[in-house]
Design a protein around this motif. Structure first.
Motif, PDB file in Angstrom:
ATOM      1  N   VAL A   1     -11.942 -12.519  43.259  1.00 20.16           N
ATOM      2  CA  VAL A   1     -12.648 -13.564  42.504  1.00 20.16           C
ATOM      3  C   VAL A   1     -14.025 -13.019  42.176  1.00 20.16           C
TER       4      VAL A   1
ATOM      5  N   TYR B   1     -28.141 -12.561  57.099  1.00 20.73           N
ATOM      6  CA  TYR B   1     -27.647 -13.369  55.977  1.00 20.73           C
ATOM      7  C   TYR B   1     -26.547 -12.588  55.269  1.00 20.73           C
TER       8      TYR B   1
ATOM      9  N   ASN C   1     -17.674 -13.577  39.791  1.00 24.44           N
ATOM     10  CA  ASN C   1     -18.522 -14.387  38.923  1.00 24.44           C
ATOM     11  C   ASN C   1     -19.461 -13.439  38.184  1.00 24.44           C
ATOM     12  N   THR C   2     -20.543 -12.988  38.871  1.00 26.28           N
ATOM     13  CA  THR C   2     -21.499 -12.080  38.225  1.00 26.28           C
ATOM     14  C   THR C   2     -21.363 -10.633  38.690  1.00 26.28           C
ATOM     15  N   GLY C   3     -20.673 -10.407  39.811  1.00 26.69           N
ATOM     16  CA  GLY C   3     -20.567  -9.048  40.341  1.00 26.69           C
ATOM     17  C   GLY C   3     -21.813  -8.566  41.062  1.00 26.69           C
TER      18      GLY C   3
ATOM     19  N   VAL D   1     -13.483 -21.626  43.241  1.00 32.80           N
ATOM     20  CA  VAL D   1     -14.330 -22.761  42.876  1.00 32.80           C
ATOM     21  C   VAL D   1     -14.432 -22.869  41.357  1.00 32.80           C
TER      22      VAL D   1
ATOM     23  N   GLU E   1     -26.860 -10.888  51.832  1.00 28.69           N
ATOM     24  CA  GLU E   1     -27.755  -9.744  51.720  1.00 28.69           C
ATOM     25  C   GLU E   1     -27.545  -8.846  52.934  1.00 28.69           C
TER      26      GLU E   1
ATOM     27  N   GLY F   1     -25.221 -16.079  40.648  1.00 32.72           N
ATOM     28  CA  GLY F   1     -24.435 -17.255  40.285  1.00 32.72           C
ATOM     29  C   GLY F   1     -24.585 -18.344  41.332  1.00 32.72           C
TER      30      GLY F   1
ATOM     31  N   GLY G   1     -21.031 -16.944  44.766  1.00 30.41           N
ATOM     32  CA  GLY G   1     -21.322 -16.440  46.102  1.00 30.41           C
ATOM     33  C   GLY G   1     -22.614 -16.982  46.682  1.00 30.41           C
TER      34      GLY G   1
ATOM     35  N   HIS H   1     -30.864 -18.657  49.542  1.00 33.46           N
ATOM     36  CA  HIS H   1     -32.283 -18.990  49.726  1.00 33.46           C
ATOM     37  C   HIS H   1     -33.033 -18.774  48.421  1.00 33.46           C
TER      38      HIS H   1
ATOM     39  N   SER I   1     -16.511  -8.673  45.114  1.00 32.50           N
ATOM     40  CA  SER I   1     -16.006  -9.149  43.827  1.00 32.50           C
ATOM     41  C   SER I   1     -15.383  -8.034  42.991  1.00 32.50           C
TER      42      SER I   1
ATOM     43  N   ASP J   1     -22.452  -8.853  44.131  1.00 28.70           N
ATOM     44  CA  ASP J   1     -22.234  -8.849  45.567  1.00 28.70           C
ATOM     45  C   ASP J   1     -22.615  -7.540  46.263  1.00 28.70           C
TER      46      ASP J   1
ATOM     47  N   THR K   1     -34.089 -16.070  44.006  1.00 31.37           N
ATOM     48  CA  THR K   1     -35.275 -15.449  43.411  1.00 31.37           C
ATOM     49  C   THR K   1     -34.846 -14.379  42.419  1.00 31.37           C
ATOM     50  N   CYS K   2     -33.612 -13.940  42.528  1.00 31.48           N
ATOM     51  CA  CYS K   2     -33.036 -13.133  41.451  1.00 31.48           C
ATOM     52  C   CYS K   2     -32.409 -14.129  40.485  1.00 31.48           C
TER      53      CYS K   2
HETATM   54  C1  LIG Z   1     -30.525  -8.177  42.750  1.00 31.38           C
HETATM   55  C2  LIG Z   1     -30.047  -9.245  43.694  1.00 31.38           C
HETATM   56  C3  LIG Z   1     -30.924 -10.256  44.090  1.00 31.38           C
HETATM   57  C4  LIG Z   1     -30.494 -11.286  44.941  1.00 31.38           C
HETATM   58  N1  LIG Z   1     -31.349 -12.304  45.260  1.00 31.38           N
HETATM   59  C5  LIG Z   1     -30.928 -13.304  46.074  1.00 31.38           C
HETATM   60  C6  LIG Z   1     -31.777 -14.401  46.396  1.00 31.38           C
HETATM   61  O1  LIG Z   1     -32.898 -14.504  45.939  1.00 31.38           O
HETATM   62  N2  LIG Z   1     -31.318 -15.342  47.251  1.00 31.38           N
HETATM   63  C7  LIG Z   1     -30.076 -15.283  47.779  1.00 31.38           C
HETATM   64  O2  LIG Z   1     -29.720 -16.169  48.552  1.00 31.38           O
HETATM   65  N3  LIG Z   1     -29.240 -14.274  47.478  1.00 31.38           N
HETATM   66  C8  LIG Z   1     -29.635 -13.291  46.643  1.00 31.38           C
HETATM   67  N4  LIG Z   1     -28.790 -12.263  46.335  1.00 31.38           N
HETATM   68  C9  LIG Z   1     -27.467 -12.232  46.958  1.00 31.38           C
HETATM   69  C10 LIG Z   1     -26.500 -13.152  46.234  1.00 31.38           C
HETATM   70  O3  LIG Z   1     -26.594 -14.447  46.783  1.00 31.38           O
HETATM   71  C11 LIG Z   1     -25.086 -12.617  46.429  1.00 31.38           C
HETATM   72  O4  LIG Z   1     -24.961 -11.368  45.804  1.00 31.38           O
HETATM   73  C12 LIG Z   1     -24.033 -13.570  45.929  1.00 31.38           C
HETATM   74  O5  LIG Z   1     -22.804 -13.195  46.488  1.00 31.38           O
HETATM   75  C13 LIG Z   1     -23.934 -13.586  44.425  1.00 31.38           C
HETATM   76  O6  LIG Z   1     -22.933 -14.460  44.014  1.00 31.38           O
HETATM   77  P1  LIG Z   1     -22.274 -14.283  42.568  1.00 31.38           P
HETATM   78  O7  LIG Z   1     -21.233 -15.320  42.440  1.00 31.38           O
HETATM   79  O8  LIG Z   1     -23.348 -14.232  41.573  1.00 31.38           O
HETATM   80  O9  LIG Z   1     -21.662 -12.811  42.669  1.00 31.38           O
HETATM   81  P2  LIG Z   1     -20.196 -12.207  42.693  1.00 31.38           P
HETATM   82  O10 LIG Z   1     -20.375 -10.782  43.071  1.00 31.38           O
HETATM   83  O11 LIG Z   1     -19.491 -12.449  41.435  1.00 31.38           O
HETATM   84  O12 LIG Z   1     -19.445 -12.990  43.845  1.00 31.38           O
HETATM   85  C14 LIG Z   1     -19.907 -12.924  45.176  1.00 31.38           C
HETATM   86  C15 LIG Z   1     -18.888 -13.508  46.138  1.00 31.38           C
HETATM   87  O13 LIG Z   1     -18.585 -14.848  45.781  1.00 31.38           O
HETATM   88  C16 LIG Z   1     -17.209 -14.990  45.478  1.00 31.38           C
HETATM   89  N5  LIG Z   1     -17.103 -15.875  44.321  1.00 31.38           N
HETATM   90  C17 LIG Z   1     -17.792 -15.800  43.165  1.00 31.38           C
HETATM   91  N6  LIG Z   1     -17.429 -16.805  42.352  1.00 31.38           N
HETATM   92  C18 LIG Z   1     -16.488 -17.514  43.010  1.00 31.38           C
HETATM   93  C19 LIG Z   1     -15.722 -18.665  42.689  1.00 31.38           C
HETATM   94  N7  LIG Z   1     -15.846 -19.293  41.521  1.00 31.38           N
HETATM   95  N8  LIG Z   1     -14.834 -19.125  43.605  1.00 31.38           N
HETATM   96  C20 LIG Z   1     -14.683 -18.502  44.800  1.00 31.38           C
HETATM   97  N9  LIG Z   1     -15.380 -17.406  45.147  1.00 31.38           N
HETATM   98  C21 LIG Z   1     -16.273 -16.921  44.259  1.00 31.38           C
HETATM   99  C22 LIG Z   1     -16.710 -13.591  45.179  1.00 31.38           C
HETATM  100  O14 LIG Z   1     -15.326 -13.472  45.428  1.00 31.38           O
HETATM  101  C23 LIG Z   1     -17.542 -12.784  46.144  1.00 31.38           C
HETATM  102  O15 LIG Z   1     -16.979 -12.885  47.423  1.00 31.38           O
HETATM  103  C24 LIG Z   1     -29.184 -11.251  45.458  1.00 31.38           C
HETATM  104  C25 LIG Z   1     -28.312 -10.227  45.071  1.00 31.38           C
HETATM  105  C26 LIG Z   1     -28.735  -9.239  44.194  1.00 31.38           C
HETATM  106  C27 LIG Z   1     -27.791  -8.146  43.789  1.00 31.38           C
END
Ligand SMILES: Cc1cc2nc3c(=O)[nH]c(=O)nc-3n(C[C@H](O)[C@H](O)[C@H](O)COP(=O)(O)OP(=O)(O)OC[C@H]3O[C@@H](n4cnc5c(N)ncnc54)[C@H](O)[C@@H]3O)c2cc1C
Length: 581
Positions: A156, A523, A158-160, A293, A526, A230, A234, A241, A167, A162, A225-226
């Motif tokens: 699964v 956490y 969303n933005t990659g 989700v 991260e 998504g 995740g 936070h 993802s 992780d 803060t990034c």
């Molecule tokens: C540059 C950078 C800055 C960041 N800054 C912060 C910050 O300020 N605060 C903070 O708390 N975290 C931060 N993070 C961490 C961030 O919370 C995680 O990377 C988070 O997993 C991102 O979720 P995503 O859905 O965007 O990414 P994805 O890589 O797409 O997904 C992450 C995880 O969520 C799962 N997932 C995604 N979408 C779904 C869905 N629809 N249903 C079920 N599972 C799903 C995926 O399978 C994977 O396990 C940062 C990460 C990066 C790379």
């Protein structure tokens, strides 16, 4: 095999690991009945007609992977496009809009990036083979069924973003939720636990989009803060936070309602009172483990005016010891900031402390200055030079825009990283130990430390609406700091050089923070994907309950993620093939 034994086995593999081999090699062994998910090279891999049927059943929304980096490799090399791609490769906004690409280079494994020679082929390697561009629950159900029936690894994405590579996955079919962008303002959400304004976020909504939509509706939401992470992906599923967390809690604390397709293909709603076990698990526990989700409804209280500041200090003209005294003074200031509902974020090297933001809800510029003054007085006493700017906005969005740089932000993605939650008691009672660890960590020029201060002891801090129990790591509630050790990933260097940095992170750097914070945790979002004893460190006492909920909703372990709950039933082989242990 007991969990401990399995963990040791996985660790032995992980700690000697220097990258995945290409998954394009030809395998002739039958895998259909084995304990392993298929790779494209297996004879049992679904034929073209099967994929075409899948595509038809999701109304043409199946995407065959063609990673961005293909423009840098024969036979599709294009010099202009490749040079352009190289110049932006380290920014998350380059990869997040595409189906197969992921942001963190260690999980790209140099399979198809712009920095390997033109003549080297663009291989899928750890990328998924196909993605369904999800538009509704039926797309998800169809994808789950296909993966399950054909023994395909399901991912699964969303933005990659992780950091644990959860993802992406070799041989995978991805359910790509990035384009679920609907947002709905709910002026008067009513439930047993919360009555007030809320926003329903499609699973693909990113922080910058949620901030903008909230601003338009004169409310605020917790996001990263990034700005490109998504919110309903995740981020909230792992805790989440952000700048507003001391005032309003973690992202998970603000979850009201999840709309989710479970691994058996059923669309359900999970709230504190309906499917409450699933609600608990989805809110902060283990992203991507319990279902797919489609949307998340979050608390969205009235907007607030924001006081803010940023500040840079350097070691220029002062001794090394004096510089570190100044760093310690900043750590000691954090209770003042977080107890006033604020938070701060900074980047620490061995000779600079760049305080990127101090965020103080409901504070004027004068109040910001007076809160920071004890630190400024120390800087003056130490003769440390500084440059301070303060700000005031009547809303959160403009504040976030100034300090985070909406929509894309400033965070580079060419890093390896791991983090530790630092309890308030350690900052106050063992400041020497903390400073000494940070001096050692930053003495290696490959590493810097990204700090965030936070106080989420009281969750949402909303007297009118109670907190709801969730599965966010309990160590958050005692934490004053989240310290993220970030190692530089050199995009031009070979894999083994960069894996040395990853190895140093795991074996040398993180243990220094662990040694001074016994009983705390990390956490997960991260966290270091090679984290030893991750069940304890990422989940603590929540692990067993999360595992039993996982077994209830996903008995066949369709959903896998590195270091996710239940992932110790699986191992990734050297060719990145996923096999049961
Ligand atoms: C540059 C950078 C800055 C960041 N800054 C912060 C910050 O300020 N605060 C903070 O708390 N975290 C931060 N993070 C961490 C961030 O919370 C995680 O990377 C988070 O997993 C991102 O979720 P995503 O859905 O965007 O990414 P994805 O890589 O797409 O997904 C992450 C995880 O969520 C799962 N997932 C995604 N979408 C779904 C869905 N629809 N249903 C079920 N599972 C799903 C995926 O399978 C994977 O396990 C940062 C990460 C990066 C790379």
């Amino acid at each position: 095999m007991t969990r401990d034994l399995r963990t040791r086995k996985l660790l032995a593999l992980a700690l000697t690991f220097t990258g995945w081999q290409s998954s394009e090699a030809v395998y002739v062994t039958s895998r259909q009945n084995s304990n392993c998910r298929l790779l494209r090279s297996d004879p049992e891999w679904p034929d073209q007609q099967s994929w075409s049927s899948l595509n038809a059943s999701v109304n043409g929304r199946l995407i065959a992977s063609n990673p961005l980096g293909h423009v840098c490799h024969d036979p599709t090399y294009n010099e202009v496009a490749c040079d352009a791609l190289k110049s932006v490769w380290q920014f998350p906004q380059t990869q997040y809009p595409t189906a197969p690409d992921v942001i963190i280079p260690i999980f790209q494994n140099r399979s198809c990036d712009p920095f390997t020679p033109e003549s080297s082929p663009c291989l899928l390697g750890p990328y998924v083979n196909y993605a369904i561009n999800v538009s509704n629950a039926d797309d998800v159900t169809t994808g789950l069924k296909f993966a399950s029936e054909n023994n395909i690894r399901l991912v699964v994405k969303n933005t990659g973003h992780d950091f644990l590579g959860r993802s992406t996955g070799a041989g995978g079919l991805s359910l790509w939720t990035h384009n679920l962008k609907d947002q709905v303002f709910v002026p008067a959400y009513e439930s047993e636990y919360y009555n007030g304004s809320a926003i329903k976020l499609g699973a693909g909504v990113q922080t910058f989009e949620a901030y903008e939509f909230a601003h338009q509706n004169h409310v605020r939401v917790v996001g990263g803060t990034c700005p490109t992470v998504g919110v309903a992906g995740g981020y909230t599923m792992g805790g989440g936070h952000g700048m507003l967390s001391s005032e309003q809690g973690l992202g998970a604390d603000n979850a009201l309602e999840w709309e989710v397709v479970t691994p058996n293909g059923t669309l359900i709603i999970a709230t504190p009172t309906q499917n409450s076990d699933l609600y608990w698990a989805l809110s902060g526990g283990s992203p991507g483990s319990f279902g797919v989700v489609l949307s998340l409804t979050v608390r969205a209280p009235a907007d607030v005016p924001m006081g803010g500041a940023n500040l840079t200090i350097a070691s220029t003209g002062v001794s090394v010891d004096t510089f570190w005294q100044a760093v310690n003074a900043y750590h000691q200031l954090q209770p003042n900031i977080t107890d006033a509902g604020g938070s701060s974020g900074w980047i620490l090297t061995n000779n600079t402390l760049n305080i990127a933001y101090i965020s103080l809800p409901n504070k004027t510029q004068e109040q910001v200055t007076s809160l920071i003054n004890p630190f400024i007085d120390t800087l003056k006493q130490l003769n440390v030079q500084y440059a301070l700017n303060t700000s005031y906005f009547d809303n959160f969005y403009d504040h976030a825009n100034l300090y985070l740089g909406l929509p894309y932000g400033y965070d580079p993605s060419n890093v390896v990283e791991g983090s530790r939650l630092i309890p308030r008691s350690v900052v106050l009672d063992n400041s020497d130990g903390l400073t000494s660890a940070l001096r050692n960590i930053t003495s290696d020029p490959r590493f810097e430390v990204l700090g965030v201060s936070i106080n989420v002891a009281n969750g949402t801090n909303d007297p009118a609406n109670p907190n709801v129990p969730n599965s966010a790591l309990p160590a958050w509630r005692d934490a004053l700091l989240q310290l993220l050790i970030s190692g530089y990933w050199d995009l031009e260097a070979d894999l083994s050089t960069n894996w040395e940095t990853q190895s140093a992170l795991t074996n040398v750097q993180l243990p220094q923070l662990e040694n001074i914070t016994p009983g705390s945790g990390s956490y997960i979002n991260e966290g270091n994907f090679q984290q030893p004893n991750y069940q304890q460190v990422f989940y603590s006492e929540n692990y067993d309950r999360l595992l039993s909920i996982k077994q209830e909703y996903d008995p066949d372990s369709i959903l896998y993620g590195r270091a996710a709950v239940g992932s110790d039933q699986w191992t990734e082989e050297a060719d990145a093939r996923l096999c049961r242990t």
